[in-house]
Enzyme design. Structure first.
Site, PDB file in Angstrom:
ATOM      1  N   LYS A 164     -22.023  98.005   3.241  1.00 25.20           N
ATOM      2  CA  LYS A 164     -21.322  96.619   3.545  1.00 25.20           C
ATOM      3  C   LYS A 164     -19.879  97.012   3.044  1.00 25.20           C
ATOM      4  O   LYS A 164     -19.303  97.500   2.221  1.00 25.20           O
ATOM      5  CB  LYS A 164     -21.857  95.574   2.760  1.00 25.20           C
ATOM      6  CG  LYS A 164     -23.345  95.295   2.721  1.00 25.20           C
ATOM      7  CD  LYS A 164     -23.798  94.311   1.592  1.00 25.20           C
ATOM      8  CE  LYS A 164     -23.954  94.935   0.420  1.00 25.20           C
ATOM      9  NZ  LYS A 164     -24.929  94.181  -0.535  1.00 25.20           N
ATOM     10  N   THR A 207     -16.599  83.750  -3.238  1.00 20.01           N
ATOM     11  CA  THR A 207     -17.597  84.614  -2.676  1.00 20.01           C
ATOM     12  C   THR A 207     -18.808  84.927  -3.605  1.00 20.01           C
ATOM     13  O   THR A 207     -19.292  86.181  -3.377  1.00 20.01           O
ATOM     14  CB  THR A 207     -16.755  85.956  -2.124  1.00 20.01           C
ATOM     15  OG1 THR A 207     -16.131  86.391  -3.160  1.00 20.01           O
ATOM     16  CG2 THR A 207     -15.816  85.646  -0.869  1.00 20.01           C
ATOM     17  N   GLY A 259     -21.976  85.874  -5.021  1.00 24.32           N
ATOM     18  CA  GLY A 259     -23.424  85.814  -4.665  1.00 24.32           C
ATOM     19  C   GLY A 259     -23.484  86.254  -3.162  1.00 24.32           C
ATOM     20  O   GLY A 259     -24.416  86.263  -2.291  1.00 24.32           O
ATOM     21  N   THR A 260     -22.121  86.798  -2.561  1.00 25.60           N
ATOM     22  CA  THR A 260     -22.522  87.292  -1.000  1.00 25.60           C
ATOM     23  C   THR A 260     -23.407  88.386  -0.860  1.00 25.60           C
ATOM     24  O   THR A 260     -23.989  88.510   0.114  1.00 25.60           O
ATOM     25  CB  THR A 260     -20.979  87.551  -0.524  1.00 25.60           C
ATOM     26  OG1 THR A 260     -20.386  88.469  -1.308  1.00 25.60           O
ATOM     27  CG2 THR A 260     -20.179  85.943  -0.602  1.00 25.60           C
ATOM     28  N   GLY A 261     -23.438  89.439  -1.712  1.00 22.73           N
ATOM     29  CA  GLY A 261     -24.119  90.526  -1.553  1.00 22.73           C
ATOM     30  C   GLY A 261     -25.664  90.148  -1.609  1.00 22.73           C
ATOM     31  O   GLY A 261     -26.306  90.484  -0.868  1.00 22.73           O
ATOM     32  N   CYS A 262     -26.131  89.458  -2.602  1.00 21.85           N
ATOM     33  CA  CYS A 262     -27.406  88.943  -2.896  1.00 21.85           C
ATOM     34  C   CYS A 262     -27.709  88.163  -1.621  1.00 21.85           C
ATOM     35  O   CYS A 262     -29.033  88.263  -1.065  1.00 21.85           O
ATOM     36  CB  CYS A 262     -27.557  88.069  -4.020  1.00 21.85           C
ATOM     37  SG  CYS A 262     -26.985  88.623  -5.624  1.00 21.85           S
TER      38      CYS A 262
END
Length: 270
Positions: A174, A206, A208-211
């Site tokens: 990412k 942003t 929690g974007t990765g989760c």
């Protein structure tokens, strides 16, 4: 109804971890279940403390769900220690026909709190990478895995190939942390690369974007989508969730997991 299982930590502020995963699954038409690995004390500003679950409790959550309900995808998030990593690997290793597993190698919070103990990284690679259909590191996580800086798209491609060689079947590096131009992710299926670009959205909300991105990939895999299609649709979803992020709290607010539902219902978003 397709079903996905999240194995991850609880975020008391509701924007990341188990809470983000369950919201994402439901928003994308997949029934969500959870095996909680840890409880965090956190809000939009920082992580203050973590209390891990006992390994036998984590193991039991996973096994009892598979014994009862068909599971079509698994997402693994925060697993902070070697005992938790080993017990998850043991539980999933007992499944005769393991569904697609998406592993998000969560290592550090946005506020700088270590979410993976330093001695656990090698165990994560050794025990969980071989079980994963997809591994989804962001740039700092990829750098930690490989021990070097990743500064551009070519370096992201090299990183994806090397992470695949560690045992991951498919890799999504990412690129949001590059911090310039479009937000570009590098996809690698073991043979071919694909770049996914989206406009970079100017927002500080942003959390929690990765989760959310990783659980969206799991949701689309649960629905039978092939790898590149699943990630492409998940990218579109997380871009919309960020574009309609919520200004909640005094720190980094969460993405809006139900932005599309709210829009279609004529409710305000963002």
């Amino acid at each position: 109804m397709r079903v996905a299982l999240s194995i991850a930590g609880s975020d008391s502020s509701g924007g990341a971890g188990i809470q983000a995963d369950l919201k994402t699954f439901q928003a994308l038409g997949v029934f969500g279940m959870s095996a909680v690995t840890a409880v965090t004390v956190q809000n939009t500003q920082k992580v203050y403390a973590i209390q891990e679950m006992r390994p036998e409790i984590v193991h039991g959550q996973i096994v009892c769900l598979f014994d009862d309900i068909p599971v079509h995808a698994v997402k693994i998030g925060m697993v902070a220690s070697i005992p938790l990593i080993e017990t998850i690997a043991d539980a999933l290793g007992r499944i005769e026909r393991l569904p697609p597993v998406v592993l998000d190698p969560v290592m550090i919070s946005k506020s700088g709190y270590a979410l993976l103990q330093p001695d656990a990284q090698a165990a994560l690679v050794r025990h969980l990478f071989p079980l994963a259909r997809v591994v989804t590191p962001n740039l700092p996580e990829a750098e930690a895995l490989l021990g070097r800086r990743i500064a551009d798209i070519d370096a992201m491609k090299s990183a994806a190939r090397e992470i695949s060689a560690l045992g991951a079947k498919r890799v999504v590096v990412k690129g949001g942390h590059l911090g310039r131009g479009n937000a570009t992710d590098v996809l690698f299926d073991g043979e071919d690369f694909r770049l996914l670009e989206s406009r970079r959205i100017d927002t500080g909300n942003t959390h929690g974007t990765g989760c959310t991105f990783s659980s969206a990939i799991a949701a689309h895999l649960a629905k039978g989508q092939p790898f590149f299609d699943a990630v492409t649709q998940a990218k579109a979803y997380i871009t919309g969730a960020i574009a309609n992020a919520l200004s909640l709290g005094k720190g980094c607010g969460p993405t809006h997991h139900f932005f599309d539902l709210y829009r279609r219902a004529g409710m305000g978003v963002g």
